[in-house]
Design an enzyme around this catalytic site. Sequence first.
Site, PDB file in Angstrom:
ATOM      1  CG  ASP A   1      -2.093   0.942   1.099  1.00 46.78           C
ATOM      2  OD1 ASP A   1      -3.238   0.458   1.096  1.00 46.78           O
ATOM      3  OD2 ASP A   1      -1.872   2.175   0.985  1.00 46.78           O
TER       4      ASP A   1
ATOM      5  CG  LEU B   1       0.768   3.638   4.026  1.00 47.24           C
ATOM      6  CD1 LEU B   1       1.751   3.783   5.185  1.00 47.24           C
ATOM      7  CD2 LEU B   1      -0.550   3.056   4.542  1.00 47.24           C
TER       8      LEU B   1
ATOM      9  CG  PHE C   1      -8.723  -4.587  -1.974  1.00 47.73           C
ATOM     10  CD1 PHE C   1     -10.104  -4.706  -1.978  1.00 47.73           C
ATOM     11  CD2 PHE C   1      -7.983  -5.595  -1.396  1.00 47.73           C
ATOM     12  CE1 PHE C   1     -10.729  -5.812  -1.411  1.00 47.73           C
ATOM     13  CE2 PHE C   1      -8.593  -6.703  -0.827  1.00 47.73           C
ATOM     14  CZ  PHE C   1      -9.962  -6.810  -0.836  1.00 47.73           C
ATOM     15  CB  ALA C   2      -3.999  -0.480  -4.694  1.00 46.67           C
ATOM     16  CB  ALA C   3      -8.513   1.960  -6.763  1.00 50.43           C
TER      17      ALA C   3
ATOM     18  CB  THR D   1     -16.918  -0.009  -8.839  1.00 55.58           C
ATOM     19  OG1 THR D   1     -18.102   0.710  -8.561  1.00 55.58           O
ATOM     20  CG2 THR D   1     -16.292   0.583 -10.098  1.00 55.58           C
ATOM     21  CG  ASP D   2     -22.324  -0.569  -8.344  1.00 58.53           C
ATOM     22  OD1 ASP D   2     -21.486   0.334  -8.219  1.00 58.53           O
ATOM     23  OD2 ASP D   2     -23.334  -0.663  -7.613  1.00 58.53           O
ATOM     24  CD  GLU D   3     -19.475   4.817  -8.740  1.00 56.44           C
ATOM     25  OE1 GLU D   3     -19.016   5.681  -9.487  1.00 56.44           O
ATOM     26  OE2 GLU D   3     -19.644   4.971  -7.523  1.00 56.44           O
TER      27      GLU D   3
ATOM     28  CE1 TYR E   1     -13.173   4.337  -8.189  1.00 52.86           C
ATOM     29  CE2 TYR E   1     -15.546   4.357  -8.555  1.00 52.86           C
ATOM     30  CZ  TYR E   1     -14.423   3.744  -8.041  1.00 52.86           C
ATOM     31  OH  TYR E   1     -14.533   2.538  -7.396  1.00 52.86           O
TER      32      TYR E   1
ATOM     33  CB  ALA F   1     -13.908   6.612 -17.314  1.00 50.97           C
TER      34      ALA F   1
ATOM     35  CE  LYS G   1     -12.009  -0.064  -9.577  1.00 49.35           C
ATOM     36  NZ  LYS G   1     -10.906  -0.646  -8.752  1.00 49.35           N
TER      37      LYS G   1
ATOM     38  CG  ASN H   1     -27.848   9.219  -1.726  1.00 52.72           C
ATOM     39  OD1 ASN H   1     -27.542   8.027  -1.670  1.00 52.72           O
ATOM     40  ND2 ASN H   1     -27.405  10.032  -2.688  1.00 52.72           N
TER      41      ASN H   1
ATOM     42  N   GLY I   1     -22.657  15.138 -13.299  1.00 53.77           N
ATOM     43  CA  GLY I   1     -22.746  13.798 -13.906  1.00 53.77           C
ATOM     44  C   GLY I   1     -23.250  12.734 -12.938  1.00 53.77           C
TER      45      GLY I   1
HETATM   46  P1  NAD Z   1      -9.882   3.299  -0.295  1.00 56.56           P
HETATM   47  O1  NAD Z   1      -9.772   4.585  -1.032  1.00 56.56           O
HETATM   48  O2  NAD Z   1     -10.425   3.299   1.091  1.00 56.56           O
HETATM   49  O3  NAD Z   1      -8.452   2.604  -0.210  1.00 56.56           O
HETATM   50  C1  NAD Z   1      -7.587   2.538  -1.309  1.00 56.56           C
HETATM   51  C2  NAD Z   1      -6.233   2.062  -0.813  1.00 56.56           C
HETATM   52  O4  NAD Z   1      -5.344   1.994  -1.941  1.00 56.56           O
HETATM   53  C3  NAD Z   1      -5.587   3.023   0.190  1.00 56.56           C
HETATM   54  O5  NAD Z   1      -5.051   2.294   1.281  1.00 56.56           O
HETATM   55  C4  NAD Z   1      -4.483   3.684  -0.612  1.00 56.56           C
HETATM   56  O6  NAD Z   1      -3.373   4.071   0.180  1.00 56.56           O
HETATM   57  C5  NAD Z   1      -4.115   2.593  -1.602  1.00 56.56           C
HETATM   58  N1  NAD Z   1      -3.507   3.104  -2.824  1.00 56.56           N
HETATM   59  C6  NAD Z   1      -3.954   4.129  -3.594  1.00 56.56           C
HETATM   60  N2  NAD Z   1      -3.109   4.345  -4.609  1.00 56.56           N
HETATM   61  C7  NAD Z   1      -2.136   3.409  -4.496  1.00 56.56           C
HETATM   62  C8  NAD Z   1      -0.978   3.103  -5.266  1.00 56.56           C
HETATM   63  N3  NAD Z   1      -0.668   3.795  -6.380  1.00 56.56           N
HETATM   64  N4  NAD Z   1      -0.187   2.070  -4.877  1.00 56.56           N
HETATM   65  C9  NAD Z   1      -0.499   1.371  -3.755  1.00 56.56           C
HETATM   66  N5  NAD Z   1      -1.557   1.630  -2.986  1.00 56.56           N
HETATM   67  C10 NAD Z   1      -2.374   2.635  -3.352  1.00 56.56           C
HETATM   68  O7  NAD Z   1     -10.712   2.342  -1.229  1.00 56.56           O
HETATM   69  P2  NAD Z   1     -11.754   1.219  -0.841  1.00 56.56           P
HETATM   70  O8  NAD Z   1     -13.067   1.855  -0.604  1.00 56.56           O
HETATM   71  O9  NAD Z   1     -11.173   0.323   0.165  1.00 56.56           O
HETATM   72  O10 NAD Z   1     -11.869   0.465  -2.255  1.00 56.56           O
HETATM   73  C11 NAD Z   1     -11.009  -0.638  -2.551  1.00 56.56           C
HETATM   74  C12 NAD Z   1     -11.295  -1.092  -3.958  1.00 56.56           C
HETATM   75  O11 NAD Z   1     -12.659  -1.471  -4.073  1.00 56.56           O
HETATM   76  C13 NAD Z   1     -11.070  -0.014  -5.030  1.00 56.56           C
HETATM   77  O12 NAD Z   1     -10.479  -0.637  -6.143  1.00 56.56           O
HETATM   78  C14 NAD Z   1     -12.463   0.493  -5.362  1.00 56.56           C
HETATM   79  O13 NAD Z   1     -12.534   0.931  -6.683  1.00 56.56           O
HETATM   80  C15 NAD Z   1     -13.271  -0.772  -5.160  1.00 56.56           C
HETATM   81  N6  NAD Z   1     -14.674  -0.553  -4.773  1.00 56.56           N
HETATM   82  C16 NAD Z   1     -14.971   0.184  -3.649  1.00 56.56           C
HETATM   83  C17 NAD Z   1     -16.303   0.341  -3.276  1.00 56.56           C
HETATM   84  C18 NAD Z   1     -16.699   1.131  -2.052  1.00 56.56           C
HETATM   85  O14 NAD Z   1     -17.888   1.333  -1.824  1.00 56.56           O
HETATM   86  N7  NAD Z   1     -15.759   1.587  -1.229  1.00 56.56           N
HETATM   87  C19 NAD Z   1     -17.324  -0.245  -4.046  1.00 56.56           C
HETATM   88  C20 NAD Z   1     -16.980  -0.923  -5.213  1.00 56.56           C
HETATM   89  C21 NAD Z   1     -15.654  -1.110  -5.538  1.00 56.56           C
HETATM   90  O1  DAU Z   2     -21.039   1.928  -6.289  1.00 59.56           O
HETATM   91  C1  DAU Z   2     -19.746   1.624  -5.851  1.00 59.56           C
HETATM   92  C2  DAU Z   2     -18.991   2.897  -5.578  1.00 59.56           C
HETATM   93  O2  DAU Z   2     -19.530   3.437  -4.382  1.00 59.56           O
HETATM   94  C3  DAU Z   2     -17.488   2.689  -5.432  1.00 59.56           C
HETATM   95  O3  DAU Z   2     -16.971   2.218  -6.644  1.00 59.56           O
HETATM   96  C4  DAU Z   2     -16.797   3.987  -5.025  1.00 59.56           C
HETATM   97  O4  DAU Z   2     -15.426   3.742  -4.786  1.00 59.56           O
HETATM   98  C5  DAU Z   2     -17.441   4.499  -3.774  1.00 59.56           C
HETATM   99  O5  DAU Z   2     -16.876   5.737  -3.419  1.00 59.56           O
HETATM  100  C6  DAU Z   2     -18.946   4.634  -3.946  1.00 59.56           C
HETATM  101  O6  DAU Z   2     -19.264   5.706  -4.879  1.00 59.56           O
HETATM  102  P1  DAU Z   2     -20.486   6.717  -4.619  1.00 59.56           P
HETATM  103  O7  DAU Z   2     -20.231   7.941  -5.362  1.00 59.56           O
HETATM  104  O8  DAU Z   2     -21.779   6.030  -4.829  1.00 59.56           O
HETATM  105  O9  DAU Z   2     -20.294   6.926  -3.022  1.00 59.56           O
HETATM  106  P2  DAU Z   2     -20.357   8.236  -2.107  1.00 59.56           P
HETATM  107  O10 DAU Z   2     -20.298   7.740  -0.692  1.00 59.56           O
HETATM  108  O11 DAU Z   2     -19.366   9.254  -2.528  1.00 59.56           O
HETATM  109  O12 DAU Z   2     -21.804   8.795  -2.389  1.00 59.56           O
HETATM  110  C7  DAU Z   2     -22.957   7.995  -2.166  1.00 59.56           C
HETATM  111  C8  DAU Z   2     -24.162   8.805  -2.586  1.00 59.56           C
HETATM  112  O13 DAU Z   2     -24.325   9.908  -1.677  1.00 59.56           O
HETATM  113  C9  DAU Z   2     -24.022   9.443  -3.952  1.00 59.56           C
HETATM  114  O14 DAU Z   2     -25.304   9.469  -4.576  1.00 59.56           O
HETATM  115  C10 DAU Z   2     -23.568  10.866  -3.664  1.00 59.56           C
HETATM  116  C11 DAU Z   2     -24.248  11.164  -2.342  1.00 59.56           C
HETATM  117  N1  DAU Z   2     -23.531  12.078  -1.450  1.00 59.56           N
HETATM  118  C12 DAU Z   2     -22.241  11.780  -1.132  1.00 59.56           C
HETATM  119  C13 DAU Z   2     -21.542  12.604  -0.280  1.00 59.56           C
HETATM  120  C14 DAU Z   2     -20.103  12.298   0.065  1.00 59.56           C
HETATM  121  C15 DAU Z   2     -24.183  13.177  -0.899  1.00 59.56           C
HETATM  122  O15 DAU Z   2     -25.372  13.449  -1.175  1.00 59.56           O
HETATM  123  N2  DAU Z   2     -23.487  13.997  -0.053  1.00 59.56           N
HETATM  124  C16 DAU Z   2     -22.183  13.749   0.274  1.00 59.56           C
HETATM  125  O16 DAU Z   2     -21.580  14.536   1.057  1.00 59.56           O
END
Ligand code: NAD
Ligand code: DAU
Length: 364
Positions: free
Chosen positions: A33, A35, A80-82, A130-132, A156, A158, A160, A255, A303
């Site tokens: 990671d 960090l 996972f890293a992203a 991700t589903d996005e 983001y 695009a 992924k 939401n 968007g």
């Molecule tokens: P996060 O942002 O909490 O953590 C990402 C981690 O990746 C961090 O620890 C960061 O330090 C590390 N990282 C970033 N760039 C790096 C690099 N260049 N080299 C090494 N490490 C690096 O993300 P998360 O929410 O834990 O998501 C993990 C994965 O799951 C991602 O690929 C994300 O696209 C996917 N995902 C997340 C969600 C969600 O709701 N959080 C949903 C669907 C998919």
């Molecule tokens: O669907 C999976 C995705 O879910 C992951 O791939 C992404 O990494 C993760 O960040 C998440 O994306 P979203 O954009 O859906 O999550 P977020 O928590 O940023 O926002 C959730 C919803 O809430 C979205 O419709 C935007 C809205 N929102 C978010 C924030 C931060 C608000 O209305 N106010 C806010 O302050």
Amino acid sequence: MGSILVTGGAGFIGVNFARRSVPSMRRRVVVLDALTYAGNGSSLDGLLSDQLVFMKGDIRDTDLVGRAMAEHEVDCIVHFAAESHVDRSITGPDEFLSTNIDGTHSLLKAAKSAWLAGDGVPHRFHHVSTDEVYGTLSATAAPFTEEHQYQPNSPYSASKAASDHLVRAYHHTFGLDVTTSNCSNNYGPFQFPEKLIPLMIVNILHGKPLPIYGDGMQIRDWLYVEDHCRAIELCLEKGVSGEVYNIGGNNERPNMEIVEKLCTMIEERFAADATLADRFPDCPAAHGKSNMSLVTYVADRPGHDRRYAIDYRKASSELGYEPSETFETGFSRTIDWYLAKEEWWRSVMDGSYRDWLEKNYSTR
Ligand code: NAD
Ligand code: DAU
């Protein structure tokens, strides 16, 4: 069996994967990671051992990845890293393209060279996506299946989508053993307080505005993070090479319903425990007021995808996956964790994060 390399294992889902899945794995796990602001070494406190090794490093450094793979005899990568926050991809897309596309390609190159030379070795590359990537759904459309057309709408998603295509291409062209999971919105412990649920919890406790983008009626399919981690374990155990599995939480909510639920559940906790009012005197519930008074409508996210929903029947029938947490149980566990781990979220919310939030909210 060799070791597992977990990239991004200091981030939200990676830490939960390390905590939930590693103890039962009986093999060494190497967390790699960089960090960034989203990764926290302290989230792995108490876990590091001969079985769980941490390496600070960037997935874009192919030589470093290759050396780590050789040193620890890695035969499995869980990636996972992203860069993961959609809002940040709108204000600064470059890092998303670099980490999510180039970073994934760097890992694929290292994996190809370590695993496919000569006769090759048994291996698995699991890509967490991700589903996005599927874009947005109308209110009445059927949930996303694995066959849904890719229509990413943010930098983001695009980036992924591009990483998913690279993983697919390395399987089809070079024969790399890969699986990909596309999941919905995760929530639970250790999530950085910029995503909807932890941001709202922390803002409620501080009596700060709860920013609702647009009309607040966008729908997400909320997935408790441990259910997602179990699904990844199942992909590693039973997933077929080259296949994609959609993972959902069976929990579609607008939401505003999420925010109302968090407000109410926190009020209930303040009513049951008088010490919370001393710890969080700025929370409306500390004075018997409604937390919903903090709701503030702000300009919509550019968007902004209206609805995501996941059809996880393939993962259910082929892997035996089912989510186990409900809206009630998952939210309770999450709120209780944030109330108990104040030190963790205070420590991760450093100055750069606050500056970013203030800059971006003030320009909306
Ligand atoms: P996060 O942002 O909490 O953590 C990402 C981690 O990746 C961090 O620890 C960061 O330090 C590390 N990282 C970033 N760039 C790096 C690099 N260049 N080299 C090494 N490490 C690096 O993300 P998360 O929410 O834990 O998501 C993990 C994965 O799951 C991602 O690929 C994300 O696209 C996917 N995902 C997340 C969600 C969600 O709701 N959080 C949903 C669907 C998919
Ligand atoms: O669907 C999976 C995705 O879910 C992951 O791939 C992404 O990494 C993760 O960040 C998440 O994306 P979203 O954009 O859906 O999550 P977020 O928590 O940023 O926002 C959730 C919803 O809430 C979205 O419709 C935007 C809205 N929102 C978010 C924030 C931060 C608000 O209305 N106010 C806010 O302050």
